[in-house]
Design a protein around this motif. Structure first.
Motif, PDB file in Angstrom:
ATOM      1  N   VAL A 114       0.863  -1.184   0.000  1.00 11.23           N
ATOM      2  CA  VAL A 114       0.000   0.000   0.000  1.00 11.23           C
ATOM      3  C   VAL A 114       0.895   1.228   0.000  1.00 11.23           C
ATOM      4  O   VAL A 114       1.749   1.369   0.877  1.00 11.23           O
ATOM      5  CB  VAL A 114      -0.922   0.012   1.234  1.00 11.23           C
ATOM      6  CG1 VAL A 114      -1.678   1.332   1.322  1.00 11.23           C
ATOM      7  CG2 VAL A 114      -1.885  -1.169   1.194  1.00 11.23           C
ATOM      8  N   THR A 115       0.690   2.090  -0.978  1.00 12.34           N
ATOM      9  CA  THR A 115       1.456   3.328  -1.083  1.00 12.34           C
ATOM     10  C   THR A 115       0.488   4.500  -1.076  1.00 12.34           C
ATOM     11  O   THR A 115      -0.416   4.566  -1.917  1.00 12.34           O
ATOM     12  CB  THR A 115       2.303   3.359  -2.360  1.00 12.34           C
ATOM     13  OG1 THR A 115       3.159   2.205  -2.397  1.00 12.34           O
ATOM     14  CG2 THR A 115       3.161   4.612  -2.401  1.00 12.34           C
ATOM     15  N   VAL A 116       0.682   5.404  -0.121  1.00 12.93           N
ATOM     16  CA  VAL A 116      -0.172   6.579  -0.003  1.00 12.93           C
ATOM     17  C   VAL A 116       0.665   7.806  -0.334  1.00 12.93           C
ATOM     18  O   VAL A 116       1.636   8.106   0.359  1.00 12.93           O
ATOM     19  CB  VAL A 116      -0.770   6.692   1.403  1.00 12.93           C
ATOM     20  CG1 VAL A 116      -1.744   7.877   1.463  1.00 12.93           C
ATOM     21  CG2 VAL A 116      -1.475   5.409   1.799  1.00 12.93           C
ATOM     22  N   SER A 117       0.278   8.505  -1.370  1.00 11.81           N
ATOM     23  CA  SER A 117       1.026   9.687  -1.796  1.00 11.81           C
ATOM     24  C   SER A 117       0.437  10.939  -1.151  1.00 11.81           C
ATOM     25  O   SER A 117      -0.763  11.023  -0.916  1.00 11.81           O
ATOM     26  CB  SER A 117       0.990   9.811  -3.314  1.00 11.81           C
ATOM     27  OG  SER A 117      -0.333   9.993  -3.766  1.00 11.81           O
ATOM     28  N   SER A 118       1.323  11.898  -0.893  1.00 12.47           N
ATOM     29  CA  SER A 118       0.863  13.139  -0.245  1.00 12.47           C
ATOM     30  C   SER A 118       0.430  14.169  -1.264  1.00 12.47           C
ATOM     31  O   SER A 118       0.614  14.019  -2.454  1.00 12.47           O
ATOM     32  CB  SER A 118       1.990  13.702   0.620  1.00 12.47           C
ATOM     33  OG  SER A 118       3.142  13.918  -0.165  1.00 12.47           O
TER      34      SER A 118
END
Length: 125
Positions: free
Chosen positions: A121-125
């Motif tokens: 899971v990758t959450v970008s800002s």
């Protein structure tokens, strides 16, 4: 017991993802299913867990109010609904299972003998 995790991906901060963990093989009604995660250069940490029978749940403080763990007994599948995602939620998420784990030990990694392969899971800002 085989655990297959899926549902990871790239999402913007504030977004949502739902992870799934399908169990097969010698499953048990006494199972506790847990989600753990490991961020880059950090130790693996507890996220959430649920009792297969009865549905009691436990959450890490960092995800309370944002993540929801649930199960579908007929499908032998556990879900992790993740809302209001933050960049610090970026990690590989692992599902795990074992029998008869008491509530006070559901967050303890070594209580779980069976582990899935993880989903990123990758959450970008």
């Amino acid at each position: 017991v085989q655990l297959q995790a899926s549902g990871g991906g790239l999402v913007q901060a504030g977004g949502s993802l739902r992870l799934s963990c399908a169990a097969s093989g010698r499953t048990s009604s006494r199972f506790v299913m847990g989600w753990f995660r490991q961020a880059p250069e950090k130790e693996r940490e507890f996220v959430a867990a649920i009792k297969w029978s009865g549905g009691s749940t436990r959450y890490a403080d960092s995800v309370k109010g944002r993540f929801t763990i649930s199960r579908d007994n007929a499908k032998n599948t556990v879900y992790l609904q993740m809302n209001s995602l933050k960049p610090e939620d970026t990690a590989i998420y692992f599902c795990a299972a074992d029998e008869s784990i008491i509530m006070s030990s559901m967050a303890v990694e070594y209580q779980y003998a069976h582990w899935g392969q993880g989903t990123l899971v990758t959450v970008s800002s």
